[in-house]
Each structure stands twice: as structure tokens, then as C-alpha cells.
Design an enzyme around this catalytic site. Structure first.
Site, PDB file in Angstrom:
ATOM      1  N   GLY A  56       0.831  -1.212   0.000  1.00  0.00           N
ATOM      2  CA  GLY A  56       0.000   0.000   0.000  1.00  0.00           C
ATOM      3  C   GLY A  56       0.857   1.250   0.000  1.00  0.00           C
ATOM      4  O   GLY A  56       2.078   1.193   0.161  1.00  0.00           O
ATOM      5  N   GLY A 105       2.602   3.783   1.511  1.00  0.00           N
ATOM      6  CA  GLY A 105       3.116   4.058   2.851  1.00  0.00           C
ATOM      7  C   GLY A 105       3.635   5.467   3.006  1.00  0.00           C
ATOM      8  O   GLY A 105       3.923   5.916   4.113  1.00  0.00           O
ATOM      9  N   ARG A 106       3.788   6.135   1.871  1.00  0.00           N
ATOM     10  CA  ARG A 106       4.259   7.521   1.955  1.00  0.00           C
ATOM     11  C   ARG A 106       3.740   8.331   0.776  1.00  0.00           C
ATOM     12  O   ARG A 106       4.424   9.221   0.271  1.00  0.00           O
ATOM     13  CB  ARG A 106       5.774   7.550   1.978  1.00  0.00           C
ATOM     14  CG  ARG A 106       6.400   6.795   0.823  1.00  0.00           C
ATOM     15  CD  ARG A 106       7.765   7.280   0.580  1.00  0.00           C
ATOM     16  NE  ARG A 106       8.480   6.373  -0.298  1.00  0.00           N
ATOM     17  CZ  ARG A 106       9.719   6.544  -0.642  1.00  0.00           C
ATOM     18  NH1 ARG A 106      10.386   7.567  -0.190  1.00  0.00           N
ATOM     19  NH2 ARG A 106      10.303   5.703  -1.452  1.00  0.00           N
ATOM     20  N   ASP A 150       8.886   6.079   7.654  1.00  0.00           N
ATOM     21  CA  ASP A 150       8.585   7.416   8.179  1.00  0.00           C
ATOM     22  C   ASP A 150       7.631   8.206   7.284  1.00  0.00           C
ATOM     23  O   ASP A 150       7.282   9.342   7.592  1.00  0.00           O
ATOM     24  CB  ASP A 150       9.882   8.208   8.401  1.00  0.00           C
ATOM     25  CG  ASP A 150      10.668   8.403   7.105  1.00  0.00           C
ATOM     26  OD1 ASP A 150      10.190   7.965   6.029  1.00  0.00           O
ATOM     27  OD2 ASP A 150      11.766   8.989   7.164  1.00  0.00           O
ATOM     28  N   GLY A 151       7.245   7.614   6.153  1.00  0.00           N
ATOM     29  CA  GLY A 151       6.306   8.309   5.268  1.00  0.00           C
ATOM     30  C   GLY A 151       6.941   9.426   4.449  1.00  0.00           C
ATOM     31  O   GLY A 151       6.243  10.152   3.739  1.00  0.00           O
ATOM     32  N   ARG A 175       3.385  13.420  -8.433  1.00  0.00           N
ATOM     33  CA  ARG A 175       3.486  12.509  -9.571  1.00  0.00           C
ATOM     34  C   ARG A 175       2.137  12.444 -10.267  1.00  0.00           C
ATOM     35  O   ARG A 175       1.092  12.438  -9.619  1.00  0.00           O
ATOM     36  CB  ARG A 175       3.869  11.159  -8.979  1.00  0.00           C
ATOM     37  CG  ARG A 175       3.958  10.025  -9.916  1.00  0.00           C
ATOM     38  CD  ARG A 175       4.796   8.943  -9.304  1.00  0.00           C
ATOM     39  NE  ARG A 175       4.073   8.158  -8.319  1.00  0.00           N
ATOM     40  CZ  ARG A 175       4.594   7.082  -7.717  1.00  0.00           C
ATOM     41  NH1 ARG A 175       5.817   6.692  -7.996  1.00  0.00           N
ATOM     42  NH2 ARG A 175       3.903   6.409  -6.838  1.00  0.00           N
ATOM     43  N   ARG A 222      -1.566  -1.075  -9.978  1.00  0.00           N
ATOM     44  CA  ARG A 222      -0.412  -1.950 -10.155  1.00  0.00           C
ATOM     45  C   ARG A 222      -0.874  -3.407 -10.164  1.00  0.00           C
ATOM     46  O   ARG A 222      -1.986  -3.709  -9.712  1.00  0.00           O
ATOM     47  CB  ARG A 222       0.559  -1.750  -8.968  1.00  0.00           C
ATOM     48  CG  ARG A 222       0.961  -0.314  -8.742  1.00  0.00           C
ATOM     49  CD  ARG A 222       1.058   0.010  -7.249  1.00  0.00           C
ATOM     50  NE  ARG A 222       1.234   1.452  -7.015  1.00  0.00           N
ATOM     51  CZ  ARG A 222       2.406   2.053  -6.906  1.00  0.00           C
ATOM     52  NH1 ARG A 222       3.508   1.350  -6.952  1.00  0.00           N
ATOM     53  NH2 ARG A 222       2.483   3.352  -6.737  1.00  0.00           N
ATOM     54  N   ASP A 262       4.528  -4.714  -7.318  1.00  0.00           N
ATOM     55  CA  ASP A 262       3.889  -3.477  -6.857  1.00  0.00           C
ATOM     56  C   ASP A 262       4.440  -2.261  -7.594  1.00  0.00           C
ATOM     57  O   ASP A 262       3.935  -1.153  -7.427  1.00  0.00           O
ATOM     58  CB  ASP A 262       4.054  -3.302  -5.342  1.00  0.00           C
ATOM     59  CG  ASP A 262       5.505  -3.307  -4.907  1.00  0.00           C
ATOM     60  OD1 ASP A 262       6.205  -4.294  -5.214  1.00  0.00           O
ATOM     61  OD2 ASP A 262       5.951  -2.332  -4.278  1.00  0.00           O
ATOM     62  N   ASN A 263       5.471  -2.465  -8.400  1.00  0.00           N
ATOM     63  CA  ASN A 263       6.020  -1.366  -9.195  1.00  0.00           C
ATOM     64  C   ASN A 263       5.762  -1.602 -10.682  1.00  0.00           C
ATOM     65  O   ASN A 263       6.526  -1.131 -11.531  1.00  0.00           O
ATOM     66  CB  ASN A 263       7.528  -1.233  -8.962  1.00  0.00           C
ATOM     67  CG  ASN A 263       7.841  -0.783  -7.546  1.00  0.00           C
ATOM     68  OD1 ASN A 263       6.992  -0.217  -6.865  1.00  0.00           O
ATOM     69  ND2 ASN A 263       9.057  -1.037  -7.108  1.00  0.00           N
TER      70      ASN A 263
HETATM   71  P1  AMP Z   1       9.107   1.190  -3.117  1.00  0.00           P
HETATM   72  O1  AMP Z   1      10.333   0.357  -2.881  1.00  0.00           O
HETATM   73  O2  AMP Z   1       9.372   2.671  -3.112  1.00  0.00           O
HETATM   74  O3  AMP Z   1       8.323   0.761  -4.299  1.00  0.00           O
HETATM   75  O4  AMP Z   1       8.199   0.962  -1.832  1.00  0.00           O
HETATM   76  C1  AMP Z   1       7.734  -0.298  -1.420  1.00  0.00           C
HETATM   77  C2  AMP Z   1       6.738  -0.139  -0.311  1.00  0.00           C
HETATM   78  O5  AMP Z   1       7.336   0.492   0.816  1.00  0.00           O
HETATM   79  C3  AMP Z   1       5.531   0.731  -0.648  1.00  0.00           C
HETATM   80  O6  AMP Z   1       4.419   0.205   0.030  1.00  0.00           O
HETATM   81  C4  AMP Z   1       5.916   2.077  -0.092  1.00  0.00           C
HETATM   82  O7  AMP Z   1       4.797   2.871   0.196  1.00  0.00           O
HETATM   83  C5  AMP Z   1       6.658   1.687   1.165  1.00  0.00           C
HETATM   84  N1  AMP Z   1       7.640   2.706   1.572  1.00  0.00           N
HETATM   85  C6  AMP Z   1       8.803   3.016   0.947  1.00  0.00           C
HETATM   86  N2  AMP Z   1       9.450   3.989   1.611  1.00  0.00           N
HETATM   87  C7  AMP Z   1       8.673   4.320   2.660  1.00  0.00           C
HETATM   88  C8  AMP Z   1       8.801   5.252   3.748  1.00  0.00           C
HETATM   89  N3  AMP Z   1       9.841   6.073   3.852  1.00  0.00           N
HETATM   90  N4  AMP Z   1       7.794   5.304   4.653  1.00  0.00           N
HETATM   91  C9  AMP Z   1       6.732   4.490   4.562  1.00  0.00           C
HETATM   92  N5  AMP Z   1       6.559   3.582   3.589  1.00  0.00           N
HETATM   93  C10 AMP Z   1       7.526   3.495   2.652  1.00  0.00           C
HETATM   94 MG    MG Z   2       6.708   1.113  -5.178  1.00  0.00          MG
END
Ligand code: AMP
Ligand code: MG
Length: 471
Positions: A86, A88-89, A120-121, A171, A178, A243-244
């Protein structure tokens, strides 16, 4: 004039269970770093003052009509299923209708959500500017991608390996759906949700699709073309987790991505990709694996499971051939062949093989074919001469090879060492390198003498061996 966004939200109208409706977390001192006027115009935005834009695109003040939410999805990360990811940020502010269709406007780095887990979002300035530059460069190259509308610094510190300046990226995407969106409801056995999501995705991306098999084939066609296009510009996504991986066929989530300098098919940039799962040439295989995960998630939507499995299996088994055809098409055009046939594959592969052996720069070698200077790109130039003879013979059968090559072989790509240099400057308050990169990369097929320095590959000392996931 005050900021006005003509929101027309649809995802927020879905039944419960697809998102958490949460506001972004305000930041201390938002300042506008970059704003994409051309994209804003396409979205029908009326601009406000810089201060107002900074407040809105930091998430401090939601513009009228915004319905901020964090989307729920799951995904396979490096092959391991994670049952709940989901946003997360990130916060989807809402959607607008444009001439090209519906567009999401999403903040990234805008604070914690119920899906933040231990995160940390937040995002720091480096990855925000990297995504801004690389996604807009990708768009200018003509490759489907999410876009960058705004970058705002937060005036707050984000803790990664060290304290770093925080930032928020805005963005824009044809949607943020996804593969992982489908996976979560299939895995949980939430059939109503799966059906609703499917109907939503079909309406948004594949209105012609008659059934889930048709829909899958549409996603497969888009993703096959996308990955072939990436490979044709030497792009390595770096984290092709499910998820990407978008339903729209847009490139999304620019983390540890990079454009290759010296060509090597096994090149990896991501520091966390220790086994080369997402290496340059592995991308063509892994996208098939990702589509198999989508197929698996769609199976329960079919009335007859046995027939469904047979039809999905056929579609997935046919995909490597689809990828190869798109690869042949895009790579063929780089050597001036308008529509390469199976017989042309050896010519393309031979060149790539010689480029690997000669440590040739990917971008400059292809562009030099057009300029007649490719020989100089090889450590052993006589290697090129033999290939060149065969190539020239093949070229003689083409109508306008130079025109084809001029629009498929960019002069400029966002080279990793230039991005790192730009980020270092921005961290110390100087955004002039960012602005210069943005101007240069807006016309990647034009050889502008003002940007000759940006064509140069990194020296041994400038090579960036890995891009880190500390995003
Ligand atoms: P990503 O690797 O950026 O595609 O992120 C994978 C997952 O980790 C997704 O659910 C993001 O929302 C979550 N995520 C990545 N970085 C953060 C962060 N700094 N705080 C909270 N969630 C994160
Ligand atoms: Mg992602």
C-alpha cells in the site's frame, strides 16, 4: 489567481476497502523547488503563487476538491510475496480529465499512512529530484511514464543513513493501479473487491476488453512494449517488483534506476539487487514473471477455472515472443531498420555483443552510427569494421534509415554521474544543475552544442557503481 485543480475523482468513489482516507502530514517550511508548467496546463490547472503551490504540493493545504487517500495493494518483492504493502508515503490527491484521458495527481513523501509499516512516510531531496529528472527525461524520449508535476522541499530533516533534507514529489499517472492491486484481493479471497477493481481497471484502461483474458493481453502488450523501449535506451528499472508494475503500461517508481553508460547485458545498479534479478537483460524475462502473477490474480474472475487456467497459461506462454518482437522492432529502428524481421536479429545481437566486448558506451555508440563515428567508440575499432560492412549492405534496402535513427537514438540521457552531481549541488542549495539537466533533457534527440558536456560518459572516477534504495 489562486490555485485551482478541476478534480474529477473516481477511485475515491469505489466501495470501502480499496483505500485509507487520510490527509497528508503537514511539513514545517515548504518551498517550491520545481513546477512543471507544461504539464500543469495539460491537467487544466490554474496556477497560484509559488507559496500557494508549495503549500498544496507539500500536502499542507489540500486544494478544493482533493480527496486524499492512500491506496491498498500487495506485491512480490524480489520474488517474495508481501501480503500487504500500500501507499506508505503517498497520497492520491485526486484525478483530473485531460485530452489524453484521466490522470491521477499523487503526492509522494507526504507523510505516514496506515500502510507505512515501519517507514517514516517521507522522501528526501535526492530521490525526489532523481525521479523528477528521470521521469521527465523518459517522457521526452517518448517512453510511457508517470510524470513529475512539482517538487517541494519541506524544511524538515529526513533520517536515512545520515540526516538529509526532506522533499515531496507530485506525480501524475494514467493511474496508479499496479499488478499488486489485483494480487491483494485475489490472495485474500475478496471476490467482490477483485471484481470491482477489475471493472474499474477495464473502464479506465481497456474499455474494449471483453473478459479478464482480453484484459491480461492488453496489459501484456503494453508491458512488453515498455520493457523493450527501456532496453532500447539502456534503461535499468532496478526494482521490477509486482507493486512497481503498472496496469497502464507506464514506467513507475524511479528508485535505484539508471541509464547504462558502458554496455553490458548483465549490468545491475541497485545495491539491493545482489543476484541480478532485475539486471538489464533480465528485464525481458522478469516482466513475463510479473504478468504470470497478474494472470494468477485474475483467474478467480473467470466462471470456468479450468478454461481460465488454460487461457491465461497460453497468454503468458505467448508473452516472451511478444517481448522479443517489440525488442526487435525498437532495436531494429536504432540501426535504421524501419521494421526489423527475424533475419535482422543477428545483426542487432552481433552489434550488442561487440559493444559488450569493447566496453562501448550504449547511447553514444548508437548515436554515432548516425554520425558515422561509431568506430571510435570501440576499444578495438576493427571489430566494428566487419559488422559495419554487413550493416551498410542491409541499410541499402531501407528507404530513410537516417530519419529512423535520428528519432530512436538519443544524444542525451540522464547519466547517473550527472544526476548524482545534480543532487549533491541541490543538497547544498544550488538547483542550477537540476534546471540545466531539465532543459537539456527536454530535447534528447537534438545535438545542442550547449550540452556537449552532458554527452560524455563518466570517467573511471565519476562512475556511480550503485544507486541505493535509501529513498
Ligand atoms: P518502493 O520500494 O518505493 O516501491 O516501496 C515499497 C513499499 O514500501 C511501498 O508500500 C511504499 O509505500 C513503502 N515505503 C517506501 N518507503 C517508505 C517510507 N519512507 N515510509 C513508509 N513507507 C515506505
Ligand atoms: Mg513502489
Amino acid at each position: 489567481m489562486t490555485l485551482h485543480i478541476p478534480f474529477d475523482n473516481s477511485f475515491a468513489r469505489l466501495p470501502d476497502g480499496f483505500a485509507a482516507f487520510v490527509e497528508p502530514e503537514p511539513v514545517r517550511a515548504p518551498e517550491l523547488l520545481a513546477f512543471n508548467d507544461a504539464l500543469a496546463a495539460e491537467l487544466g490547472l490554474t496556477k497560484g503563487s509559488d507559496a500557494e503551490l508549495a503549500e498544496a504540493f507539500a500536502g499542507n493545504v489540500m486544494p478544493q476538491g482533493a480527496e486524499p487517500l492512500a491506496q491498498l495493494y500487495a506485491g512480490h518483492q524480489f520474488g517474495q510475496y508481501n501480503p500487504q504493502l500500500g501507499d506508505g508515503r503517498a497520497h492520491l490527491m485526486g484525478e483530473v480529465m485531460t485530452d489524453q484521458g484521466r490522470r491521477d495527481i499523487q503526492l509522494k513523501g507526504s507523510g505516514r499512512t496506515p500502510f507505512s509499516r515501519s517507514g517514516d512516510g517521507r522522501a528526501w531531496l535526492g530521490p525526489v529530484l532523481r525521479e523528477y529528472v528521470v521521469s521527465e527525461a523518459m517522457h521526452a524520449l517518448g517512453i510511457p511514464t508517470t510524470r513529475a508535476l512539482a517538487a517541494v522541499s519541506t524544511g524538515e530533516i529526513v533520517l536515512r543513513e545520515s540526516p538529509l533534507p526532506g522533499a515531496v514529489l507530485t506525480r501524475v499517472a494514467a493511474s496508479h493501479l499496479r499488478v499488486g492491486h489485483f494480487q491483494i484481493y485475489a490472495a485474500r479471497g475478496q471476490m467482490d473487491h477483485l471484481q470491482e477493481l477489475f471493472d474499474y481497471a477495464v473502464a479506465r484502461h481497456d474499455p474494449e476488453a471483453k473478459d479478464p483474458v482480453d484484459f491480461l493481453k492488453g496489459v501484456i502488450a503494453r508491458q512488453a512494449d515498455l520493457v523493450a523501449r527501456w532496453m532500447s535506451v539502456g534503461f535499468i528499472h532496478g526494482v521490477m517488483n509486482t507493486d512497481n508494475c503498472t496496469i497502464s503500461g507506464e514506467t513507475i517508481d524511479y528508485g535505484p534506476c539508471a541509464f547504462m553508460d558502458r554496455f553490458h547485458p548483465a549490468q545491475v545498479f541497485s545495491s539491493i539487487d545482489r543476484f541480478g534479478r532485475y539486471a538489464y537483460s533480465a528485464q525481458a524475462d522478469i516482466i513475463v514473471w510479473n504478468m504470470a502473477q497478474l494472470a494468477t490474480a485474475l483467474v478467480p474472475l473467470m466462471p470456468n477455472q479450468d478454461e481460465a487456467i488454460a487461457a491465461f497459461t497460453d497468454a503468458v506462454h505467448a508473452m516472451p515472443e511478444v517481448v522479443r518482437n517489440r525488442w526487435r522492432h525498437h532495436m531494429g529502428r536504432k540501426i535504421g531498420i524501419a521494421e526489423a524481421t527475424a533475419e535482422d536479429v543477428t545483426l542487432i545481437s552481433d552489434l550488442l555483443h561487440l559493444m559488450t566486448e569493447n566496453q562501448a558506451d550504449f547511447t553514444n555508440t548508437f548515436r554515432a552510427l548516425l554520425d558515422g563515428t561509431a568506430r571510435d567508440e570501440f576499444t578495438n575499432p576493427s571489430d566494428f569494421d566487419i559488422w559495419e560492412g554487413q550493416w551498410r549492405a542491409r541499410m541499402a534496402q531501407e528507404v530513410a534509415p537516417d530519419e529512423v535513427m535520428a528519432t530512436t537514438n538519443p544524444v542525451l540521457i540522464p547519466r547517473n554521474h550527472r544526476i548524482e552531481e545534480m543532487i549533491a549541488a541541490a543538497v547544498s542549495g544550488d538547483t542550477s544543475l537540476f534546471e540545466r539537466l531539465m532543459s537539456a533533457l527536454a530535447s534528447p534527440y537534438v545535438a545542442d552544442p550547449a550540452y556537449t558536456d552532458l554527452r560524455r560518459p563518466p570517467t573511471e572516477r565519476e562512475i556511480v557503481p550503485a544507486t541505493f534504495c535509501g529513498t
